[in-house]
Design a protein around this motif. Structure first.
Motif, short mmCIF file in Angstrom:
data_model
loop_
_atom_site.label_atom_id
_atom_site.label_comp_id
_atom_site.label_asym_id
_atom_site.label_seq_id
_atom_site.Cartn_x
_atom_site.Cartn_y
_atom_site.Cartn_z
N LEU A 1 0.82 -1.21 0.00
CA LEU A 1 0.00 0.00 0.00
C LEU A 1 0.86 1.27 0.00
O LEU A 1 0.55 2.23 -0.71
CB LEU A 1 -0.93 0.02 1.22
CG LEU A 1 -2.09 -0.97 1.18
CD1 LEU A 1 -2.79 -1.03 2.54
CD2 LEU A 1 -3.10 -0.59 0.11
N MET B 1 2.23 1.83 -3.43
CA MET B 1 1.16 2.33 -4.29
C MET B 1 0.92 3.82 -4.03
O MET B 1 0.85 4.63 -4.95
CB MET B 1 -0.12 1.53 -4.05
CG MET B 1 -1.31 1.93 -4.88
SD MET B 1 -2.33 3.28 -4.21
CE MET B 1 -3.14 2.45 -2.84
N THR C 1 -0.02 -7.13 -1.93
CA THR C 1 0.97 -7.03 -3.01
C THR C 1 0.81 -5.68 -3.67
O THR C 1 -0.23 -5.02 -3.55
CB THR C 1 0.75 -8.08 -4.10
OG1 THR C 1 -0.56 -7.88 -4.65
CG2 THR C 1 0.92 -9.49 -3.59
N THR D 1 -2.24 -5.81 -6.03
CA THR D 1 -3.53 -5.62 -5.33
C THR D 1 -3.69 -4.17 -4.90
O THR D 1 -4.76 -3.58 -5.03
CB THR D 1 -3.59 -6.53 -4.10
OG1 THR D 1 -3.45 -7.88 -4.52
CG2 THR D 1 -4.92 -6.37 -3.37
N GLN E 1 -4.65 -2.04 -7.80
CA GLN E 1 -6.07 -2.22 -8.15
C GLN E 1 -6.95 -1.41 -7.21
O GLN E 1 -7.91 -0.77 -7.61
CB GLN E 1 -6.45 -3.70 -8.03
CG GLN E 1 -6.14 -4.52 -9.26
CD GLN E 1 -6.55 -5.97 -9.04
OE1 GLN E 1 -5.84 -6.74 -8.43
NE2 GLN E 1 -7.71 -6.31 -9.53
N MET E 2 -6.58 -1.50 -5.93
CA MET E 2 -7.36 -0.77 -4.93
C MET E 2 -7.29 0.73 -5.19
O MET E 2 -8.29 1.43 -5.16
CB MET E 2 -6.81 -1.09 -3.55
CG MET E 2 -7.61 -0.43 -2.45
SD MET E 2 -6.80 -0.71 -0.90
CE MET E 2 -7.40 0.66 0.04
N HIS F 1 -9.43 1.69 -8.09
CA HIS F 1 -10.83 1.68 -7.62
C HIS F 1 -11.19 3.00 -6.96
O HIS F 1 -12.29 3.51 -7.10
CB HIS F 1 -10.99 0.62 -6.53
CG HIS F 1 -11.49 -0.69 -7.04
ND1 HIS F 1 -11.42 -1.09 -8.35
CD2 HIS F 1 -12.07 -1.71 -6.38
CE1 HIS F 1 -11.93 -2.30 -8.46
NE2 HIS F 1 -12.34 -2.70 -7.29
N MET F 2 -10.22 3.52 -6.19
CA MET F 2 -10.46 4.74 -5.41
C MET F 2 -10.33 5.99 -6.27
O MET F 2 -10.51 7.09 -5.78
CB MET F 2 -9.45 4.87 -4.26
CG MET F 2 -9.45 3.76 -3.26
SD MET F 2 -11.03 3.59 -2.48
CE MET F 2 -11.52 2.01 -3.10
#
Lengths: 488, 159
Positions: free
Chosen positions: B46, B49, B97, B100, B103-104, B107-108
């Motif tokens: 996270l 990202m 990861t 992931t 992707q999150m 999405h946001m």
């Protein structure tokens, strides 16, 4: 039974190894687990000025640099025999409270939560934060990012950097905060309280109100009757930054509390010939092997352990949740390890409340944030509660403050013995009379590790279902019955 | 078009510091480059990202610990080509990861790079605390730097 010698292997090739030995009936007699450790830290520190350690120890594994930074800072204060002024301690604790909100949030929504919210048998691709978002709704993702952002902002404001703080020095802090900054911190803290309450409600709706999940929590799997430890303040309420370490027996009775410099009287380390890991245990009780019960010195340090070892929480909303927790689970202490996920959310709420409490403390913007050390440095111990367990830093220096020796007991180390026991219990569930149920064994073993939120070698740096692991099962004559592998 | 060149790894864990060392060399070569930022980072999942928000392209540089590769071997992949992002220290059990996490983030509605390349240098040892690189890994720095600079050039030509 044939004797087999297991050598502690110098290079475990990046994966965990478990050796299971069966008895003549084909049931589990013994399990031995070995995991790669990050090595050479003490050697790395020796010869450096001790005030570098709050910076260096933050690089141990990158998961909770803030915890190491503060344990190191306290150890440095102790080495120099200096007591930081009250505003400095409050600044450190404020930084730490914001860190706890970030860490517990990330853990619950990215790892523990998925295991729980999606169920431990859910397919691996769904057991992550995306699964949770899918189930709960898009807005939860935004809140998680927001909680992390606020936490990192506070850490940067007080600690100088977003994740690896650098402002704690022997005797206090290198700078304070302005009233303007204080107001921002307070505002973010109030949001954090609401978010923590939201998270607890989510847990309530998705998990506690579901009888199957509740049954899972109350069930026997990963239940152990051991001693519990956790830091408490002078009122025996949980405190992450400072206090004494409370020790309670499997019936919940407190057998004592120790100050940082007394840890050597309480904690000793047991050595086994088949691993380089040492197993801390309670000296006063003694090492009786990898067994439960009040005559065994095995203990646990974790969010659950902290609640068990304290008399309550110092903030009102969290205290209410604490009461509800023990009421629901049938009293103190709670031994079912899956309840750790719930305990973590209660700590999240306490951390958020404490954040606001400290942000509104009149001393928090004081200019008096450092006491200059004047005494010769010698030796000192600093203890804080890392999210995953009591963290102890012990340093020795020469008269110039150059490090001569270092001893660390990190959060997970406290739990090595308990993890061994959980692994054995998991193995016993899947192996009977020589028959190995391979499906599920690796998963349950991995869950045994993950419950403790471990901080070592391969276990730290892998994800649900992807921890590199090899399990070898031998019969009573030492012949290999089965080898199970994942990701190695 | 904003580009981030990010060295990943732990600078005190032996060969795990290779990403930082390569990034530092690149920083010197890119000191006057417009729209290209070079930095070093020690986290994954996270946090990584979140660090990538606001950039159109990213090149990550990291140590690899795959089997059957000699220490010092240099490779370049698109992020999507890397099958198991749990390998090594780019993610943790307390996190997700990078894939992931991305992707999150998407999405946001976060602005994340369309293209993420990963330049890897095979490590000899990443389990022992040290500020030194193994000789074979240190020797790979110039080659890894060349790969990064070539990829940046290819990307800017395509613009």
């Amino acid at each position: 039974m044939q004797r087999i010698t297991i050598d502690p292997i110098t290079r475990l090739e990046g994966h965990g190894k478990i050796e299971i030995f069966l008895n003549d009936e084909g049931d589990v007699a013994n399990t031995y687990f070995q995991i790669p450790e990050l090595r050479g830290f003490e050697r790395f520190c020796v010869g450096r000025p001790v005030e570098e350690l709050p910076e260096i120890t933050g690089r141990i594994c990158g998961v909770c640099p803030e915890a190491h930074h503060l344990a190191a800072a306290k150890a440095c204060d102790a080495v120099y025999h200096v007591d930081p002024p009250s505003p400095a301690k409050k600044l450190r604790e404020l930084l730490y409270s914001a860190f706890y909100v970030t860490d517990h949030t990330t853990h619950f929504y990215a790892l523990g939560g998925p295991d729980f919210v999606m169920g431990p048998d859910a397919p691996v691709p769904e057991r992550n934060i995306l699964g949770v978002i899918h189930k709960v709704g898009l807005e939860i993702g935004g809140k998680v990012i927001q909680a992390r952002k606020y936490g990192h902002t506070v850490i940067e404001m007080i600690g100088g950097r977003k994740v690896h703080p650098c402002t704690s020095i022997p005797g206090g802090q290198s700078h304070g905060i302005t009233e303007e900054t204080r107001q921002e911190i307070e505002k973010m803290g109030r949001w954090a309280i609401e978010f923590a309450q939201f998270s607890l409600k989510l847990f309530d709706d998705l998990v506690l109100k579901d009888s199957e999940y509740l049954g899972l929590i109350l069930g026997d799997i990963y239940t152990h009757h051991t001693y519990y430890i956790g830091t408490v303040d002078e009122n025996n309420k949980v405190n992450f930054y400072d206090g004494k370490v409370s020790v309670v027996d499997p019936d919940g009775k407190r057998i004592g509390k120790y100050a940082a410099n007394e840890y050597g009287d309480w904690i000793a380390e047991h050595v086994e010939p088949w691993t380089y890991l040492k197993f801390p245990y309670l000296k006063k009780i003694g090492w009786k092997g990898f067994v439960d019960g009040r005559y065994s010195g095995v203990y646990v340090a974790s969010p659950l352990s902290r609640l068990n070892a304290a008399d309550g929480l110092a903030t009102p909303l969290a205290q209410q949740e604490y009461d509800r927790f023990y009421c629901t689970l049938g009293g103190k202490p709670v031994h079912q390890r899956l309840a750790t996920h719930w305990a973590r959310l209660i700590e999240l709420l306490y951390a958020a409340e404490r954040w606001v409490e400290l942000a509104t403390d009149p001393e928090i913007t004081s200019d008096n944030f450092r006491t200059l050390p004047t005494e010769k440095p010698t030796e000192g111990v600093g203890i804080v509660e890392a999210p995953r367990g009591t963290l102890t830093h012990h340093y020795w220096t020469d008269e110039r403050g150059i490090v001569t020796k270092v001893n660390l007991i990190v959060g997970t180390t406290n739990n090595y013995a308990a993890i061994s026991m959980s692994v054995k219990k998991a193995a016993q569930n899947f192996i009977h009379k020589g028959t190995v149920v391979t499906e599920g064994l690796l998963n349950r073993v991995e869950m045994a590790f993950r419950l403790y939120d471990p901080c070592f070698g391969c276990a730290t740096h892998s994800l649900p279902g992807q921890m590199p692991l090899q399990v070898t099962i031998r019969d009573a004559r030492g012949n290999v019955v089965a080898v199970l592998k994942q990701h190695c | 078009m904003k580009t981030l060149v990010l060295g990943l790894g732990n600078p005190v864990l032996g060969d795990d510091g290779i990403g930082w060392r390569v990034a530092e060399e690149c920083a010197m070569l890119l000191a006057d480059a417009l729209h290209i930022e070079v930095d070093c980072f020690a986290l994954g999942g996270l946090s990584l990202m979140e660090r990538l928000i606001g950039y159109d392209r990213a090149i990550l540089i990291d140590a690899s610990v795959t089997q059957h590769e000699p220490p010092g071997a240099v490779h370049c992949f698109r992020l999507e080509e890397l099958s198991d992002l749990a390998a090594g220290h780019t993610s943790s059990s307390h996190d997700t990861t990078l894939t992931t996490a991305l992707q999150m983030g998407r999405h946001m509605g976060a602005r994340l790079p369309d293209s993420i390349l990963v330049v890897t240098v095979q490590a000899q040892g990443v389990s022992e605390f040290s500020e030194e690189l193994s000789p074979a890994v240190a020797a790979a720095i110039p080659q890894a730097v060349q790969v990064v600079m070539r990829k940046l050039k290819e990307q800017s030509i395509r613009q």
